[in-house]
Design a protein around this motif. Structure first.
Motif, PDB file in Angstrom:
ATOM      1  N   LEU A  57       0.833  -1.204   0.000  1.00 38.76           N
ATOM      2  CA  LEU A  57       0.000   0.000   0.000  1.00 38.76           C
ATOM      3  C   LEU A  57       0.867   1.253   0.000  1.00 38.76           C
ATOM      4  O   LEU A  57       0.618   2.199  -0.755  1.00 38.76           O
ATOM      5  CB  LEU A  57      -0.924  -0.005   1.218  1.00 38.76           C
ATOM      6  CG  LEU A  57      -1.738   1.269   1.461  1.00 38.76           C
ATOM      7  CD1 LEU A  57      -2.594   1.604   0.255  1.00 38.76           C
ATOM      8  CD2 LEU A  57      -2.594   1.125   2.715  1.00 38.76           C
ATOM      9  N   MET A  58       1.900   1.272   0.844  1.00 38.22           N
ATOM     10  CA  MET A  58       2.809   2.421   0.881  1.00 38.22           C
ATOM     11  C   MET A  58       3.440   2.644  -0.492  1.00 38.22           C
ATOM     12  O   MET A  58       3.536   3.782  -0.975  1.00 38.22           O
ATOM     13  CB  MET A  58       3.918   2.184   1.903  1.00 38.22           C
ATOM     14  CG  MET A  58       3.513   2.310   3.339  1.00 38.22           C
ATOM     15  SD  MET A  58       4.978   2.180   4.391  1.00 38.22           S
ATOM     16  CE  MET A  58       4.191   1.895   5.980  1.00 38.22           C
ATOM     17  N   LEU A  59       3.881   1.556  -1.123  1.00 36.72           N
ATOM     18  CA  LEU A  59       4.542   1.663  -2.420  1.00 36.72           C
ATOM     19  C   LEU A  59       3.593   2.229  -3.471  1.00 36.72           C
ATOM     20  O   LEU A  59       3.958   3.134  -4.238  1.00 36.72           O
ATOM     21  CB  LEU A  59       5.055   0.288  -2.853  1.00 36.72           C
ATOM     22  CG  LEU A  59       5.788   0.230  -4.198  1.00 36.72           C
ATOM     23  CD1 LEU A  59       7.034   1.105  -4.166  1.00 36.72           C
ATOM     24  CD2 LEU A  59       6.146  -1.212  -4.549  1.00 36.72           C
ATOM     25  N   LEU A  60       2.367   1.716  -3.505  1.00 40.17           N
ATOM     26  CA  LEU A  60       1.375   2.213  -4.456  1.00 40.17           C
ATOM     27  C   LEU A  60       1.083   3.695  -4.239  1.00 40.17           C
ATOM     28  O   LEU A  60       0.988   4.472  -5.197  1.00 40.17           O
ATOM     29  CB  LEU A  60       0.077   1.410  -4.330  1.00 40.17           C
ATOM     30  CG  LEU A  60       0.105  -0.027  -4.854  1.00 40.17           C
ATOM     31  CD1 LEU A  60      -1.200  -0.731  -4.510  1.00 40.17           C
ATOM     32  CD2 LEU A  60       0.337  -0.052  -6.358  1.00 40.17           C
ATOM     33  N   GLN A  61       0.950   4.083  -2.981  1.00 35.29           N
ATOM     34  CA  GLN A  61       0.663   5.481  -2.668  1.00 35.29           C
ATOM     35  C   GLN A  61       1.812   6.394  -3.073  1.00 35.29           C
ATOM     36  O   GLN A  61       1.592   7.503  -3.585  1.00 35.29           O
ATOM     37  CB  GLN A  61       0.370   5.635  -1.171  1.00 35.29           C
ATOM     38  CG  GLN A  61      -0.893   4.944  -0.701  1.00 35.29           C
ATOM     39  CD  GLN A  61      -2.137   5.677  -1.115  1.00 35.29           C
ATOM     40  OE1 GLN A  61      -2.404   5.840  -2.296  1.00 35.29           O
ATOM     41  NE2 GLN A  61      -2.923   6.117  -0.154  1.00 35.29           N
ATOM     42  N   ASP A 175      -8.349  -1.599  -2.766  1.00 36.17           N
ATOM     43  CA  ASP A 175      -8.565  -2.543  -1.663  1.00 36.17           C
ATOM     44  C   ASP A 175      -9.014  -3.898  -2.195  1.00 36.17           C
ATOM     45  O   ASP A 175      -8.563  -4.949  -1.732  1.00 36.17           O
ATOM     46  CB  ASP A 175      -9.612  -1.995  -0.690  1.00 36.17           C
ATOM     47  CG  ASP A 175      -9.061  -0.918   0.223  1.00 36.17           C
ATOM     48  OD1 ASP A 175      -7.834  -0.726   0.227  1.00 36.17           O
ATOM     49  OD2 ASP A 175      -9.854  -0.265   0.924  1.00 36.17           O
ATOM     50  N   GLY A 176      -9.933  -3.876  -3.178  1.00 36.11           N
ATOM     51  CA  GLY A 176     -10.451  -5.122  -3.718  1.00 36.11           C
ATOM     52  C   GLY A 176      -9.429  -5.886  -4.534  1.00 36.11           C
ATOM     53  O   GLY A 176      -9.346  -7.113  -4.456  1.00 36.11           O
ATOM     54  N   ILE A 177      -8.618  -5.172  -5.313  1.00 35.37           N
ATOM     55  CA  ILE A 177      -7.647  -5.825  -6.196  1.00 35.37           C
ATOM     56  C   ILE A 177      -6.453  -6.369  -5.419  1.00 35.37           C
ATOM     57  O   ILE A 177      -6.017  -7.504  -5.631  1.00 35.37           O
ATOM     58  CB  ILE A 177      -7.171  -4.847  -7.284  1.00 35.37           C
ATOM     59  CG1 ILE A 177      -8.337  -4.488  -8.219  1.00 35.37           C
ATOM     60  CG2 ILE A 177      -6.020  -5.449  -8.097  1.00 35.37           C
ATOM     61  CD1 ILE A 177      -8.026  -3.366  -9.186  1.00 35.37           C
ATOM     62  N   PHE A 178      -5.933  -5.560  -4.492  1.00 39.83           N
ATOM     63  CA  PHE A 178      -4.707  -5.938  -3.802  1.00 39.83           C
ATOM     64  C   PHE A 178      -4.923  -6.396  -2.364  1.00 39.83           C
ATOM     65  O   PHE A 178      -3.968  -6.735  -1.667  1.00 39.83           O
ATOM     66  CB  PHE A 178      -3.712  -4.762  -3.809  1.00 39.83           C
ATOM     67  CG  PHE A 178      -3.240  -4.384  -5.182  1.00 39.83           C
ATOM     68  CD1 PHE A 178      -2.255  -5.113  -5.824  1.00 39.83           C
ATOM     69  CD2 PHE A 178      -3.796  -3.295  -5.843  1.00 39.83           C
ATOM     70  CE1 PHE A 178      -1.824  -4.763  -7.090  1.00 39.83           C
ATOM     71  CE2 PHE A 178      -3.379  -2.936  -7.116  1.00 39.83           C
ATOM     72  CZ  PHE A 178      -2.392  -3.675  -7.744  1.00 39.83           C
TER      73      PHE A 178
END
Length: 231
Positions: A57-61, A175-178
């Motif tokens: 999540l941190m990386l995506l953000q 949230d749904g995908i990852f």
């Protein structure tokens, strides 16, 4: 004197932009390392330890932050729209607070109401941006429309609320995908919330966006109305 003030604003925008860029790039390097070494799931200790999905999540953000950071420059170059420097500075500060402080430094869990504060800030900022965009279009000689103060305020409000809704859709899809927790439907230790509590974060965000955008829109309406009346 006016040119000197504009140059100072550009310098502040450049400095804050560089700080944000370096912060996001270093955070990306940090999260990649953490994804490699972090456990895949809870390891049974009493204190909660971040797992791979948290760092994903941190990386995506952080990657998203680098992308959206460039949006004002792209708009200015492609459509020749001069976004106010103050607006861009606030935009960079918001990204720093939301992505680095919020996700990387965990302020969403450490600081009470951090998410609510950011949504109030973003709603107001987007409302002000809506006013700025309409003002720019109204000032162009090539455009032949001049909206009334009411419709300018309505556009600003709808613009801010639409942007907030798009962000909530983005969070839901990611949230749904990852299998992440951007919408905070689970506590930090992974405990799932149920029913009304699971929806509260999303609905609270939308409500806060709407209230802050409405305040800016009403204030902007009276400001424009007074200006038009004086003219």
């Amino acid at each position: 004197m006016r040119k000197e003030g504009q140059e100072n604003k550009r310098n502040w925008k450049r400095i804050i932009g560089i700080i944000l860029f370096i912060t996001l790039v270093s955070s990306i390097a940090y999260t990649i390392v953490k994804i490699i070494v972090a456990p895949s799931g809870p390891i049974g200790t009493e204190a909660y330890e971040k797992v791979k999905s948290d760092y994903v999540l941190m990386l995506l953000q952080c990657i998203l932050g680098l992308i959206v950071m460039a949006i004002p420059s792209i708009i200015e170059r492609r459509w020749l729209i001069d976004i106010p420097n103050n607006m861009e500075v606030l935009y960079f500060i918001f990204l720093y607070c939301a992505i680095y402080l919020g996700e990387v430094r965990n302020f969403y869990y450490i600081i009470p109401f951090w998410d609510t504060i950011l949504h109030a800030f973003s709603g107001a900022m987007l409302g002000a941006l809506g006013f700025a965009l309409v003002s720019i279009l109204n000032d162009y000689e090539s455009t032949r429309f001049h909206l009334s103060p009411f419709f300018i305020a309505l556009f600003a409000f709808c613009f801010a609320l639409t942007a907030g809704a798009i962000w909530e859709i983005y969070e839901y899809l990611i949230d749904g995908i990852f299998g992440l927790n951007m919408q905070k439907f689970a506590l930090e230790d992974g405990t799932l919330l149920i029913g009304h509590e699971a929806l509260s974060d999303t609905m609270k965000d939308i409500i806060v966006d709407a209230v802050s955008a409405l305040i800016i829109s009403v204030a902007g309406y009276f400001s424009i109305y007074k200006k038009c009346k004086d003219d």
